[in-house]
Design a protein around this motif. Structure first.
Motif, PDB file in Angstrom:
ATOM      1  N   SER A  32     -84.533 -57.056  15.050  1.00 27.32           N
ATOM      2  CA  SER A  32     -85.830 -57.434  14.458  1.00 27.32           C
ATOM      3  C   SER A  32     -85.851 -58.853  13.897  1.00 27.32           C
ATOM      4  CB  SER A  32     -86.260 -56.442  13.389  1.00 27.32           C
ATOM      5  OG  SER A  32     -85.163 -55.932  12.729  1.00 27.32           O
ATOM      6  N   TYR A  33     -84.718 -59.537  13.980  1.00 28.75           N
ATOM      7  CA  TYR A  33     -84.687 -60.911  13.459  1.00 28.75           C
ATOM      8  C   TYR A  33     -84.574 -61.955  14.570  1.00 28.75           C
ATOM      9  CZ  TYR A  33     -84.033 -58.302   9.216  1.00 28.75           C
ATOM     10  OH  TYR A  33     -84.219 -57.418   8.186  1.00 28.75           O
ATOM     11  N   GLU A  62     -72.580 -55.789  14.488  1.00 29.16           N
ATOM     12  CA  GLU A  62     -71.440 -55.835  15.423  1.00 29.16           C
ATOM     13  C   GLU A  62     -71.489 -57.113  16.227  1.00 29.16           C
ATOM     14  OE1 GLU A  62     -70.697 -52.585  18.202  1.00 29.16           O
ATOM     15  OE2 GLU A  62     -71.090 -51.237  16.496  1.00 29.16           O
ATOM     16  N   PHE A  63     -72.703 -57.477  16.646  1.00 30.30           N
ATOM     17  CA  PHE A  63     -72.872 -58.687  17.441  1.00 30.30           C
ATOM     18  C   PHE A  63     -72.385 -59.907  16.659  1.00 30.30           C
ATOM     19  CE2 PHE A  63     -75.135 -62.497  18.629  1.00 30.30           C
ATOM     20  CZ  PHE A  63     -75.052 -62.487  20.006  1.00 30.30           C
ATOM     21  N   PHE A  64     -72.815 -59.995  15.409  1.00 27.48           N
ATOM     22  CA  PHE A  64     -72.501 -61.168  14.593  1.00 27.48           C
ATOM     23  C   PHE A  64     -70.995 -61.286  14.352  1.00 27.48           C
ATOM     24  CE2 PHE A  64     -72.928 -63.966  10.821  1.00 27.48           C
ATOM     25  CZ  PHE A  64     -73.841 -64.867  11.332  1.00 27.48           C
ATOM     26  N   SER A  65     -70.336 -60.137  14.163  1.00 37.40           N
ATOM     27  CA  SER A  65     -68.892 -60.208  13.874  1.00 37.40           C
ATOM     28  C   SER A  65     -68.081 -60.505  15.132  1.00 37.40           C
ATOM     29  CB  SER A  65     -68.410 -58.914  13.218  1.00 37.40           C
ATOM     30  OG  SER A  65     -68.502 -57.877  14.156  1.00 37.40           O
ATOM     31  N   VAL A 108     -77.894 -59.996   5.025  1.00 33.94           N
ATOM     32  CA  VAL A 108     -77.271 -58.679   4.834  1.00 33.94           C
ATOM     33  C   VAL A 108     -77.144 -57.965   6.194  1.00 33.94           C
ATOM     34  CG1 VAL A 108     -79.238 -57.147   4.296  1.00 33.94           C
ATOM     35  CG2 VAL A 108     -77.140 -56.925   3.023  1.00 33.94           C
ATOM     36  N   THR A 109     -78.072 -58.193   7.077  1.00 33.90           N
ATOM     37  CA  THR A 109     -77.996 -57.561   8.411  1.00 33.90           C
ATOM     38  C   THR A 109     -76.885 -58.221   9.229  1.00 33.90           C
ATOM     39  OG1 THR A 109     -80.381 -57.249   8.235  1.00 33.90           O
ATOM     40  CG2 THR A 109     -79.408 -56.789  10.371  1.00 33.90           C
ATOM     41  N   LYS A 120     -79.835 -54.604  21.441  1.00 32.91           N
ATOM     42  CA  LYS A 120     -79.257 -53.283  21.085  1.00 32.91           C
ATOM     43  C   LYS A 120     -78.546 -53.351  19.735  1.00 32.91           C
ATOM     44  CE  LYS A 120     -78.381 -52.970  25.963  1.00 32.91           C
ATOM     45  NZ  LYS A 120     -77.531 -53.881  26.716  1.00 32.91           N
ATOM     46  N   ASP A 121     -78.706 -54.452  19.026  1.00 35.44           N
ATOM     47  CA  ASP A 121     -77.981 -54.655  17.771  1.00 35.44           C
ATOM     48  C   ASP A 121     -78.934 -54.527  16.575  1.00 35.44           C
ATOM     49  OD1 ASP A 121     -75.220 -55.883  16.770  1.00 35.44           O
ATOM     50  OD2 ASP A 121     -76.802 -56.901  15.632  1.00 35.44           O
TER      51      ASP A 121
END
Ligand code: I3P
Length: 320
Positions: A73-74, A232-235, A226-227, A68-69
């Protein structure tokens, strides 16, 4: 949860696979799937276009959120959980099936490969590991202390910290875990690949000399970065032991995905990380973006060198 259907005869044939530590081959070698890093025996062939990875609740939660983030796509598509032979698996998109005889590289990201909670656990209940002592002396017989030699064992955080320090993890924020070349030859012999020069040589060995492939990898890595910076997930997570999977083939298709979230933990409420700051216990920094910055910069250096060589050759200027 999806219960796998009774196998058709085609599936039975497909599942008569040859297992080796790194290579599982089926469909007459046209569809190789490789486990370059991570725990051996964790994977099974899935439905066509999918692989099954042994269920892990932390990884399942991460994939659930990632779907959902903006990072969706990565990462490999997560297609739910399945039961096979009474064992639970995550069903994941097979990232290699679109490639023809792919070259694959696994790069483990971050300046450390252990969670803060692993350190706490080891302090509360230190557990001696003989296997890790053995792995340590195979790489460097002079690494253990006198006490460790007498015990013939070490605790896990000590091994993990030594491993990070021996390789490029601590100083560059990433390390090469494994490479599989087009001809099927694979190597995990990168435990002492540490300096930018050594890493550069290993990357050249993997990618080759075509600037176009470097350019595609760099473009994809920059898109990932950049993504990640807006995700939100990464932070909201401490991302430990996660890898970037590089895949290219002779048609010059080249791509990268984020994989392995078994040690990706939600951050405590009050904690913020930028994935670039130095880690001190308690700040949960993982050095992921510090590593990605370095990795991109090394790949750009190689690309530039190759382009200058090509330019010189084209204009017939003799080399110095
Ligand atoms: C392994 C590697 C894995 C780690 C594993 C280590 O060392 O660091 O990441 O699993 O611990 O043995 P090496 O690459 O040198 O073989 P986790 O990341 O899951 O902790 P383990 O033996 O306790 O599984």
């Amino acid at each position: 949860m999806i219960q796998l259907k009774k196998q058709s005869s085609w599936k039975k044939i497909r599942n008569i696979v040859h297992w080796s530590p790194f290579i599982q081959q089926f469909k007459k070698n046209r569809y190789p799937w490789i486990q370059l890093a991570g725990h051996q025996g964790n994977f099974q062939a899935g439905e066509p276009g999918a692989v099954l990875k042994k269920y892990d609740s932390r990884e399942q939660k991460a994939f659930d959120k990632l779907m959902k983030d903006v990072l969706r796509s990565y990462v490999p598509e997560y297609r739910g959980d399945v039961l096979k032979n009474n064992e639970k698996y995550l069903q994941l998109q097979d990232l290699l099936c679109e490639f023809d005889s792919p070259c694959v590289m696994d790069i483990k990201m971050g300046t450390r490969t252990y969670l803060e909670e692993e350190l706490e656990k080891a302090r509360e209940k230190p557990k001696l590991r003989k296997d890790m002592y053995q792995k340590m002396i195979e790489v460097d017989p002079s690494a253990p202390t006198e006490e460790e030699n007498a015990q013939g064992a070490i605790i896990k955080p000590r091994y993990m910290q030594w491993r990070d320090e021996m390789s490029s993890s601590t100083h560059l924020g990433f390390r090469i875990e494994g490479i599989k070349k087009m001809d099927g030859a694979s190597s995990k012999n990168f435990k002492k690949t540490k300096t930018p020069e050594e890493v550069k040589e290993a990357l050249k060995h993997f990618v080759g000399t075509d600037p176009e492939v470097y350019s595609r990898y760099i473009k994809r890595l920059k898109a990932i970065r950049v993504t990640q910076e807006s995700s939100e997930f990464f932070s909201a997570h401490e991302i430990i032991g996660s890898s970037l999977l590089f895949v290219h083939d002779k048609s010059k298709q080249a791509s990268v995905w984020m994989i392995d979230f078994g040690k990706t933990n939600p951050l405590p409420d009050h904690v913020k990380v930028n994935h670039r700051n130095l880690w001190v216990e308690g700040n949960h920094e993982d050095g992921y973006l510090f590593g990605l910055d370095n990795l991109i910069s090394i790949l750009e250096t190689i690309e530039q060198e190759l382009l200058s060589v090509a330019e010189r050759e084209n204009s017939n200027i003799p080399c110095e």
